[in-house]
Design a protein around this motif. Structure first.
Motif, mmCIF file in Angstrom:
data_model
loop_
_atom_site.group_PDB
_atom_site.id
_atom_site.type_symbol
_atom_site.label_atom_id
_atom_site.label_comp_id
_atom_site.label_asym_id
_atom_site.label_seq_id
_atom_site.Cartn_x
_atom_site.Cartn_y
_atom_site.Cartn_z
ATOM 1 N N ASP A 126 44.805 34.276 35.156
ATOM 2 C CA ASP A 126 42.975 35.050 35.228
ATOM 3 C C ASP A 126 43.806 35.910 36.321
ATOM 4 O OD1 ASP A 126 42.071 33.863 33.396
ATOM 5 O OD2 ASP A 126 41.388 32.206 34.878
ATOM 6 N N TYR A 127 44.845 35.680 36.829
ATOM 7 C CA TYR A 127 45.005 36.328 38.684
ATOM 8 C C TYR A 127 45.515 38.072 38.256
ATOM 9 C CZ TYR A 127 44.572 32.164 41.834
ATOM 10 O OH TYR A 127 44.137 30.787 41.865
ATOM 11 N N THR A 128 46.152 37.620 36.752
ATOM 12 C CA THR A 128 46.943 39.246 36.002
ATOM 13 C C THR A 128 45.839 39.871 36.220
ATOM 14 O OG1 THR A 128 48.547 37.719 35.536
ATOM 15 C CG2 THR A 128 49.017 40.194 34.572
ATOM 16 N N ARG A 129 44.962 39.544 35.585
ATOM 17 C CA ARG A 129 43.947 40.153 34.715
ATOM 18 C C ARG A 129 42.769 40.876 36.080
ATOM 19 N NH1 ARG A 129 41.418 36.597 32.354
ATOM 20 N NH2 ARG A 129 39.775 36.086 33.577
ATOM 21 N N LEU A 130 42.407 39.741 37.161
ATOM 22 C CA LEU A 130 41.996 40.368 38.274
ATOM 23 C C LEU A 130 42.742 41.011 38.693
ATOM 24 C CD1 LEU A 130 40.179 37.155 40.050
ATOM 25 C CD2 LEU A 130 39.588 39.152 39.413
ATOM 26 N N LYS A 131 44.034 41.382 38.848
ATOM 27 C CA LYS A 131 44.866 42.645 39.669
ATOM 28 C C LYS A 131 45.129 43.453 38.936
ATOM 29 C CE LYS A 131 50.070 43.698 40.751
ATOM 30 N NZ LYS A 131 50.638 43.228 40.422
ATOM 31 N N GLY A 132 44.658 43.118 37.325
ATOM 32 C CA GLY A 132 44.789 44.844 36.524
ATOM 33 C C GLY A 132 42.989 45.230 37.411
ATOM 34 N N GLN A 133 42.211 45.121 37.380
ATOM 35 C CA GLN A 133 40.707 45.316 37.085
ATOM 36 C C GLN A 133 41.079 45.762 39.252
ATOM 37 O OE1 GLN A 133 37.923 41.972 37.134
ATOM 38 N NE2 GLN A 133 38.582 41.635 34.876
ATOM 39 N N ALA A 134 41.736 44.761 39.706
ATOM 40 C CA ALA A 134 41.921 45.913 41.130
ATOM 41 C C ALA A 134 41.939 47.220 41.193
ATOM 42 C CB ALA A 134 42.551 44.759 42.287
ATOM 43 N N LEU A 135 42.957 47.203 40.120
ATOM 44 C CA LEU A 135 44.036 48.113 40.894
ATOM 45 C C LEU A 135 43.397 49.340 40.193
ATOM 46 C CD1 LEU A 135 47.886 46.914 39.277
ATOM 47 C CD2 LEU A 135 47.333 47.850 41.283
ATOM 48 N N ALA A 136 42.827 49.182 38.678
ATOM 49 C CA ALA A 136 41.521 50.516 38.143
ATOM 50 C C ALA A 136 40.380 50.541 39.070
ATOM 51 C CB ALA A 136 40.943 50.024 36.424
ATOM 52 N N ALA A 137 40.316 49.611 40.144
ATOM 53 C CA ALA A 137 38.729 49.868 40.889
ATOM 54 C C ALA A 137 39.340 50.388 42.532
ATOM 55 C CB ALA A 137 37.793 48.992 41.424
ATOM 56 N N ARG A 141 40.906 52.492 49.814
ATOM 57 C CA ARG A 141 40.053 51.727 51.199
ATOM 58 C C ARG A 141 40.914 50.598 51.811
ATOM 59 N NH1 ARG A 141 34.377 50.890 49.202
ATOM 60 N NH2 ARG A 141 35.573 49.066 48.603
ATOM 61 N N HIS A 142 41.443 50.018 53.222
ATOM 62 C CA HIS A 142 42.055 49.237 53.510
ATOM 63 C C HIS A 142 42.006 48.171 52.172
ATOM 64 C CE1 HIS A 142 44.282 51.615 56.056
ATOM 65 N NE2 HIS A 142 43.635 51.668 56.524
ATOM 66 N N SER A 143 40.173 47.655 52.600
ATOM 67 C CA SER A 143 39.853 46.276 51.467
ATOM 68 C C SER A 143 40.268 46.142 50.835
ATOM 69 C CB SER A 143 38.167 46.748 51.826
ATOM 70 O OG SER A 143 37.858 47.255 51.325
ATOM 71 N N ASP A 144 40.915 47.827 49.554
ATOM 72 C CA ASP A 144 41.147 47.517 48.660
ATOM 73 C C ASP A 144 42.538 46.682 48.625
ATOM 74 O OD1 ASP A 144 38.906 47.794 46.985
ATOM 75 O OD2 ASP A 144 39.717 50.379 47.239
ATOM 76 N N LEU A 145 43.652 47.201 49.358
ATOM 77 C CA LEU A 145 44.732 46.599 49.570
ATOM 78 C C LEU A 145 44.762 45.081 49.899
ATOM 79 C CD1 LEU A 145 47.330 47.816 49.277
ATOM 80 C CD2 LEU A 145 47.662 47.931 51.980
ATOM 81 N N ALA A 146 44.167 45.141 50.712
ATOM 82 C CA ALA A 146 43.917 43.528 51.167
ATOM 83 C C ALA A 146 43.519 43.069 50.038
ATOM 84 C CB ALA A 146 42.546 43.246 52.040
ATOM 85 N N TRP A 147 43.044 43.117 49.077
ATOM 86 C CA TRP A 147 42.302 42.098 47.998
ATOM 87 C C TRP A 147 43.583 42.154 46.990
ATOM 88 C CZ3 TRP A 147 41.285 37.559 45.746
ATOM 89 C CH2 TRP A 147 40.393 38.088 44.563
ATOM 90 N N LEU A 148 44.285 43.273 46.778
ATOM 91 C CA LEU A 148 45.708 43.289 46.252
ATOM 92 C C LEU A 148 46.635 42.714 46.694
ATOM 93 C CD1 LEU A 148 46.463 44.813 43.767
ATOM 94 C CD2 LEU A 148 46.790 46.956 45.044
ATOM 95 N N LEU A 149 46.906 42.302 47.714
ATOM 96 C CA LEU A 149 47.717 42.054 47.961
ATOM 97 C C LEU A 149 47.405 40.132 47.996
ATOM 98 C CD1 LEU A 149 48.410 43.549 51.804
ATOM 99 C CD2 LEU A 149 50.194 43.748 49.817
#
Length: 200
Positions: A126-137, A141-149
């Motif tokens: 699930d986390y790996t799938r969310l990471k893929g979605q986060a990278l695609a989206a 922005r800094h908030s995108d990087l925060a969520w990715l970290l």
């Protein structure tokens, strides 16, 4: 988790009221550690008591804004500049569960380990799938990087948990083998044949 310092970090960017703080905290962490508004206001009350924030007026809807003080900024910088201490490791429910399971008779410890491994593998997927979605989206922005970290920390933590569960399973097999060998040695040992001396 330091909610206190997380709120100071948000207030360092300008005054906010409780619901805004909650929303921004959850946005930056991907709602991994959800907060309720009561928890936010309780923490703000403590920060105000400690001189780290002050009330900063209300808007026309009656929202009470808070602003960080210079003492609050200094506290925030100390937090950023200091490593997270490991002197008091957080309680880990899984470690406690397995420590208890190996000491309680009748618990199928390998089944406990297998059940947790299955759950952890699903979480990792699930986390790996969310990471893929986060990278695609990612919009840069800094908030995108925060969520990715945050997601990557969850991935690494879950991978480490699975490795630890593999280690636990190996350790359990070794222990069972040692116990079997001890039992076989006791069975194979010759019975004592010494004679009793008569008491005369």
């Amino acid at each position: 988790m330091s909610i206190r310092h997380g709120l100071l970090a948000l207030l360092d960017q300008g005054p906010r009221y409780g619901y805004q703080l909650r929303t921004e905290f959850e946005a930056r962490t991907g709602a991994t550690w959800p907060l309720n508004v009561g928890q936010v206001y309780t923490t703000l009350g403590r920060l105000e008591r400690d001189g780290l924030v002050v009330p900063a007026g209300e808007d026309e809807e009656g929202h009470l804004f808070y602003a960080v003080t210079e003492e609050g900024r200094a506290e925030l910088r100390r937090w950023f500049d200091s490593p997270v201490p490991r002197t008091n490791p957080p309680r880990d429910e899984l470690a406690i569960k397995l420590a208890m399971a190996v000491t309680v008779p009748g618990v199928d410890v390998p089944a406990v380990v297998q059940g947790q491994r299955g759950h952890s593998m699903k979480a990792l997927q699930d986390y790996t799938r969310l990471k893929g979605q986060a990278l695609a989206a990612d919009t840069g922005r800094h908030s995108d990087l925060a969520w990715l970290l945050v997601l990557e920390q969850l991935i690494f933590q879950t991978e480490a948990e699975i490795r630890w569960l593999d280690h636990c399973e190996t350790r359990l097999v070794q222990r069972m083998e040692e116990e079997r060998e001890r039992a076989q040695a006791v069975e194979a040992a010759p019975a004592p044949t010494g004679r009793r001396r008569s008491r005369i």
